[in-house]
Design an enzyme around this catalytic site. Structure first.
Site, PDB file in Angstrom:
ATOM      1  N   ASP A 276       0.843  -1.206   0.000  1.00 36.41           N
ATOM      2  CA  ASP A 276       0.000   0.000   0.000  1.00 36.41           C
ATOM      3  C   ASP A 276       0.880   1.259   0.000  1.00 36.41           C
ATOM      4  O   ASP A 276       0.607   2.219  -0.722  1.00 36.41           O
ATOM      5  CB  ASP A 276      -0.940  -0.020   1.214  1.00 36.41           C
ATOM      6  CG  ASP A 276      -1.855   1.192   1.225  1.00 36.41           C
ATOM      7  OD1 ASP A 276      -2.759   1.256   0.366  1.00 36.41           O
ATOM      8  OD2 ASP A 276      -1.651   2.094   2.056  1.00 36.41           O
ATOM      9  N   LYS A 280       1.508   4.211  -2.925  1.00 37.74           N
ATOM     10  CA  LYS A 280       1.456   5.662  -2.683  1.00 37.74           C
ATOM     11  C   LYS A 280       2.757   6.340  -3.125  1.00 37.74           C
ATOM     12  O   LYS A 280       2.742   7.474  -3.614  1.00 37.74           O
ATOM     13  CB  LYS A 280       1.146   5.923  -1.216  1.00 37.74           C
ATOM     14  CG  LYS A 280      -0.307   5.571  -0.882  1.00 37.74           C
ATOM     15  CD  LYS A 280      -0.547   5.454   0.602  1.00 37.74           C
ATOM     16  CE  LYS A 280      -2.016   5.129   0.878  1.00 37.74           C
ATOM     17  NZ  LYS A 280      -2.263   4.679   2.246  1.00 37.74           N
TER      18      LYS A 280
END
Ligand SMILES: NC(=O)C1=CN([C@@H]2O[C@H](COP(=O)(O)OP(=O)(O)OC[C@H]3O[C@@H](n4cnc5c(N)ncnc54)[C@H](OP(=O)(O)O)[C@@H]3O)[C@@H](O)[C@H]2O)C=CC1
Ligand SMILES: N[C@@H](CC=O)C(=O)O
Length: 425
Positions: A276, A280
């Site tokens: 994750d 980003k």
């Protein structure tokens, strides 16, 4: 010199302020735009994904739609919704969004939606048919159509290019498209540029925090981003901010708390394996002008290799077996007076990105976060730690249903403003 009377004729507002100061009378209340003087901008909204974030986003929109129409002319109409199994399309999308359009909880699937308010038929989910109906019905009444993708699905991301090319706008916190395959990402951007449809994705970094929009504004106005780094994951922030290894608390217990609080991805391994944050990092890099691919990001994972490919339920039930490994790392850091923090870094000048479990002194800004806070530090030619300035820092809750849905709703408001509604954004 111009006389006061002349100034008053040329700049009546300046004069009114000057005279009210001199006579100490209260300034007249600011006039709001009358509804009749505003352009009405009808926007048909189709929600794809009605889980945690989608459910809360629908509720936020439903409770605010009337005020938005009254104050800004943005007329949000709930035109349909889907989950992975079924979809519902309003038979009369022009009827608008009723405040009681949703009766289900945040976990409400399409079946929980108030079919009466939508006056629609429930049928098996067909994303292409859903988008086509949304577009045709909007076009028939001179409205715009937007799909709000509240899934984490690749299959949905695969459709953005076609949707945008056909003029359907896309708003999403789903990171798959802007962190996935670079060729697909560029094709999506090209489709949006060619058709004029908008692809807004503020929620993909920092939930509702203004990070994507800040990077875009800086670059549009001629600033050059040099680096972006920080704590990009609400889950990982929460884990390392609240875990008490010295008190013997098992790490796995805090992972379960993060999941219960709605911070984790549907499969918590997507947070724990660094993916994750890596996504980003890729998004921040691309928004800074670097063509980074996910595979290029050096990524630290906290998921034991033996639990990488089992199903999510087995991972959750077995993760406690590995509590000792991370506890040892925390104890080693503590012996040096430091704490562990899970950080992402983009070095724009070198064109590289990384995800690291770093050691930081307790006085470091990354060490002093609370809850699921994110902190993102942007260095640029204008905001720089060297050369007499300081970096630009955005900090605040970076995960959770209310703030993420708020970021999604904020993008809908931005879209409304771009389409001509009187939304001040
Ligand atoms: N939680 C947070 O704090 C944040 C989350 N996000 C992002 O928000 C997104 C949503 O997360 P969350 O609400 O927690 O996820 P959930 O798992 O709670 O909900 C996902 C929803 O998407 C639906 N769905 C999945 N695949 C498809 C498909 N192919 N077609 C139609 N519908 C589909 C699911 O339907 P079904 O129930 O039938 O499977 C479900 O309604 C994710 O991309 C996440 O990364 C971004 C920032 C912060
Ligand atoms: N799982 C993510 C949700 C937001 O992107 C996180 O913890 O930050």
């Amino acid at each position: 010199m111009r006389s006061a009377a002349l100034l008053a004729r040329a700049h009546p507002r300046v004069h009114a302020q000057a005279s009210s100061t001199s006579t100490k009378t209260k300034p007249a209340p600011a006039k709001t735009l009358s509804r009749a003087s505003m352009k009405t901008v009808p926007l048909h909204v189709g929600f794809v994904g009605t889980g945690l974030i989608g459910g809360v986003a629908v509720k936020q929109v439903a409770s605010r739609a009337g005020t938005l129409l009254e104050q800004t002319g943005l007329d949000l109409k709930l035109a349909g919704a889907t989950d992975s199994k079924s979809m519902i399309l309003a038979s009369d999308p022009a009827a608008g969004l009723a405040n009681d359009a949703v009766t289900g909880g945040a976990d409400g699937a399409v079946a929980d939606w108030n079919a009466e308010a939508l006056s629609g038929e429930i049928s098996p989910c067909d994303l292409d048919a859903f988008a086509a109906a949304l577009r045709e019905r909007a076009e028939a009444t001179g409205a715009h159509a937007v799909i709000v993708d509240n899934t984490s699905s690749e299959a949905v991301a695969d459709r953005y290019e076609g949707w945008l090319a056909s003029g359907v706008h896309v708003v999403t916190p789903n990171k798959k498209a802007n962190s996935g395959d670079l060729k697909r990402f560029k094709a999506i951007r090209t489709a949006a540029t060619s058709s004029g449809a908008k692809w807004l994705c503020e929620g993909t970094i920092g939930a509702g925090l203004p990070i994507v929009s800040t990077l875009r504004t800086l670059r549009a106005s001629g600033d050059e981003i040099r680096s972006v780094q920080g704590v990009f994951s609400g889950t990982m922030s929460f884990l390392f901010n609240t875990w008490d290894p010295a008190g013997g608390q098992p790490f796995s217990e805090v992972v379960l708390a993060a999941k219960a609080a709605g911070f984790t991805e549907p499969d918590p391994r997507d947070d724990l394996n660094g993916m994750d944050v890596a996504r980003k990092v890729v998004i921040a890099a691309r928004e800074s002008g670097v063509d980074l691919e996910l595979a290029d990001v050096t990524t630290r994972s906290l998921v034991p290799p033996s639990l990488e490919s089992c199903d999510a339920a087995e991972y959750v039930s077995r993760m406690a077996e590995f509590d000792g490994d991370i506890a040892k790392e925390a104890a080693d850091a503590a012996s040096r007076g430091n704490v562990l923090r899970f950080v992402g870094k983009v070095d724009v000048e070198k064109g590289v990105g990384s995800v690291e479990l770093g050691e930081f002194p307790k006085t470091h800004p990354f060490a002093g976060l609370q809850g699921a806070d994110n902190v993102v530090e942007i260095q640029s030619s204008r905001y720089s730690a060297v050369g007499g300035s300081t970096p630009l820092i955005v900090r605040g809750p970076g995960a959770g249903a209310a703030v993420t849905a708020g970021g999604v709703f904020g993008d809908l408001c931005k879209l409304g403003a771009q389409l001509g509604a009187s939304v001040l954004i």
